[in-house]
Design a protein around this motif. Structure first.
Motif, mmCIF file in Angstrom:
data_model
loop_
_atom_site.group_PDB
_atom_site.id
_atom_site.type_symbol
_atom_site.label_atom_id
_atom_site.label_comp_id
_atom_site.label_asym_id
_atom_site.label_seq_id
_atom_site.Cartn_x
_atom_site.Cartn_y
_atom_site.Cartn_z
ATOM 1 N N GLN A 164 0.959 -1.316 0.186
ATOM 2 C CA GLN A 164 0.098 -0.013 -0.064
ATOM 3 C C GLN A 164 0.909 1.211 0.192
ATOM 4 O O GLN A 164 0.599 2.134 -0.741
ATOM 5 N N VAL A 165 1.821 1.040 0.752
ATOM 6 C CA VAL A 165 2.624 2.473 0.991
ATOM 7 C C VAL A 165 3.587 2.650 -0.375
ATOM 8 O O VAL A 165 3.712 3.625 -0.777
ATOM 9 N N LEU A 166 4.065 1.546 -0.948
ATOM 10 C CA LEU A 166 4.974 1.639 -2.052
ATOM 11 C C LEU A 166 4.107 2.178 -3.406
ATOM 12 O O LEU A 166 4.184 2.952 -4.095
ATOM 13 N N ALA A 167 2.647 1.567 -3.161
ATOM 14 C CA ALA A 167 1.832 2.217 -4.305
ATOM 15 C C ALA A 167 1.358 3.524 -4.220
ATOM 16 O O ALA A 167 1.465 4.209 -5.472
ATOM 17 N N GLN A 168 1.569 3.919 -3.125
ATOM 18 C CA GLN A 168 1.149 5.612 -2.879
ATOM 19 C C GLN A 168 2.369 6.392 -3.387
ATOM 20 O O GLN A 168 2.310 7.428 -3.988
ATOM 21 N N LEU A 169 3.716 5.793 -3.135
ATOM 22 C CA LEU A 169 4.760 6.486 -3.503
ATOM 23 C C LEU A 169 5.141 6.373 -4.886
ATOM 24 O O LEU A 169 5.598 7.215 -5.716
ATOM 25 N N ARG A 170 4.722 5.153 -5.568
ATOM 26 C CA ARG A 170 4.958 5.317 -7.220
ATOM 27 C C ARG A 170 3.914 6.070 -7.780
ATOM 28 O O ARG A 170 4.228 6.562 -8.752
ATOM 29 N N ALA A 171 2.657 6.124 -7.043
ATOM 30 C CA ALA A 171 1.672 6.949 -8.047
ATOM 31 C C ALA A 171 2.078 8.514 -7.842
ATOM 32 O O ALA A 171 1.850 9.334 -8.771
ATOM 33 N N MET A 172 2.856 8.898 -7.035
ATOM 34 C CA MET A 172 3.419 10.048 -7.046
ATOM 35 C C MET A 172 4.574 10.528 -7.766
ATOM 36 O O MET A 172 4.976 11.583 -8.218
ATOM 37 N N GLY A 173 5.154 9.281 -8.471
ATOM 38 C CA GLY A 173 6.116 9.342 -9.248
ATOM 39 C C GLY A 173 7.646 9.053 -8.859
ATOM 40 O O GLY A 173 8.469 8.946 -9.349
ATOM 41 N N VAL A 174 7.604 8.616 -7.457
ATOM 42 C CA VAL A 174 9.125 8.322 -6.678
ATOM 43 C C VAL A 174 9.488 6.971 -7.318
ATOM 44 O O VAL A 174 8.552 5.866 -7.266
ATOM 45 N N GLY A 175 10.756 6.772 -7.502
ATOM 46 C CA GLY A 175 11.387 5.495 -7.779
ATOM 47 C C GLY A 175 11.447 4.446 -6.669
ATOM 48 O O GLY A 175 11.861 5.059 -5.575
ATOM 49 N N LEU A 176 11.308 3.414 -6.832
ATOM 50 C CA LEU A 176 11.650 2.368 -5.539
ATOM 51 C C LEU A 176 12.374 1.355 -6.133
ATOM 52 O O LEU A 176 12.275 0.471 -6.918
#
Ligand code: C2E
Ligand code: CA
Ligand code: CA
Ligand code: CA
Length: 279
Positions: A164-176
């Motif tokens: 869930q957390v990763l999906a929010q960050l990816r949606a912002m455009g942050v690379g993981l």
């Protein structure tokens, strides 16, 4: 190890203080270190293996203790995670790295990204996404220029929350990125469930490449896996030309290691960026 940063801390141990007293003392010192400006962020370039250009810089934390000198992150970060100071310390690194990267971009030093290590404690902190957003807004750095590095074991702790957390960050455009990839065990099958875009091949496999055997098999498998899942693979700890050649021949696009540059101050990195291409 004699002469390495932080060795004085380790040498302090035998018979002088109990382990417990020493840890209590480190906890106490960690509480004050941030306010007293004892933390420094150094940066290590990640290069494109085809043309040697710096594509990203990884922020790495350094602690200069007033009595004990330099203490390596492998020594103090586990303690900061245990006593909770990692939250404020991690916020400091995130904000410093975003500001620095935005400074470089505005100075015309390229469309660089900056990579920041995220502790598992930060990953499961309820307001992580807000803190990341705040660091981006305060610095002006575009989300697409930030990469967060997470460990395999951290992701596995609570997969549902992590996703869930990763999906929010990816949606912002942050690379993981998944850091130290290959050192965990059970995660291969789960990997594709996480919205990550990069795997960092752990340096122990890169370091053992020339010895042949398992390291070659594992590194080759990680590269094939990254390719089949459409993920970037960054090889860590590249120290020799032969390692770089081996990795490039198997489709690895990016590398980081002493062959190219050691972690160094922002000012020293700025000179590297201005000079352009690394070996
Ligand atoms: P890491 O994220 O796997 O970082 C890579 C480590 O490999 C760094 O050690 C780097 O200096 C070292 N390294 C880079 N190139 C080479 C090479 O060619 N050969 C060899 N032998 N080593 C190389 P460092 O800076 O001592 O950091 C150790 C670990 O501490 C990091 O491993 C990371 O897990 C943690 N760490 C560092 N900074 C932070 C931070 O700001 N936050 C968190 N949560 N963890 C951090
Ligand atoms: Ca890392
Ligand atoms: Ca790593
Ligand atoms: Ca590591």
């Amino acid at each position: 190890a004699k002469g390495t940063p932080g060795s004085r801390w380790l040498q302090f141990e035998p018979g002088m203080l109990s382990r417990h007293t020493r840890l209590v003392e480190m906890d106490h010192d960690l509480e004050r270190a941030l306010d007293q400006g004892q933390f420094h962020v150094v940066y290590q370039p990640q290069v494109d293996l085809e043309d040697g250009r710096i594509v990203s810089l990884e922020a790495l934390l350094r602690w200069h203790h007033p009595q004990r000198g330099w203490i390596p992150p492998d020594v103090f970060i586990p303690r900061a995670e245990a006593n909770g100071t990692i939250i404020a310390i991690g916020d400091f690194v995130l904000n410093a790295a975003c500001r620095q990267a935005q400074h470089w971009r505005q100075a015309g030093l390229g469309g660089l990204a900056v990579a920041v290590n995220l502790s598992t404690v930060q990953l499961y902190q309820a307001d992580l996404v807000d803190r990341v957003r705040a660091a981006l807004e305060a610095s002006g750095l575009p989300a697409t220029a930030l990469e967060l590095e997470l460990t395999e074991t951290g992701l596995m702790e609570d997969m549902g929350t992590a996703c869930q957390v990763l999906a929010q960050l990816r949606a912002m455009g942050v690379g993981l990125s998944v850091d130290d990839f290959g050192t965990g065990h059970s995660s291969l099958a789960y990997l594709r469930r996480f919205p990550v875009n990069c795997l960092k091949l752990d340096k122990r496999f890169v370091g053992d490449l020339e010895a042949g055997g398992d390291a070659e098999v594992i590194a080759g498998a990680v590269l094939a896996l990254a390719q089949s899942l459409g993920l970037t693979c960054v090889a860590e700890g590249v120290e020799t030309r032969a390692q770089a050649d081996w990795l490039r021949a198997r489709g690895c696009r990016q590398a980081q290691g002493y062959l190219y540059a050691r972690p160094q101050s922002a000012e020293a990195c700025e000179r590297l960026l201005a000079a352009g291409i690394l070996p």
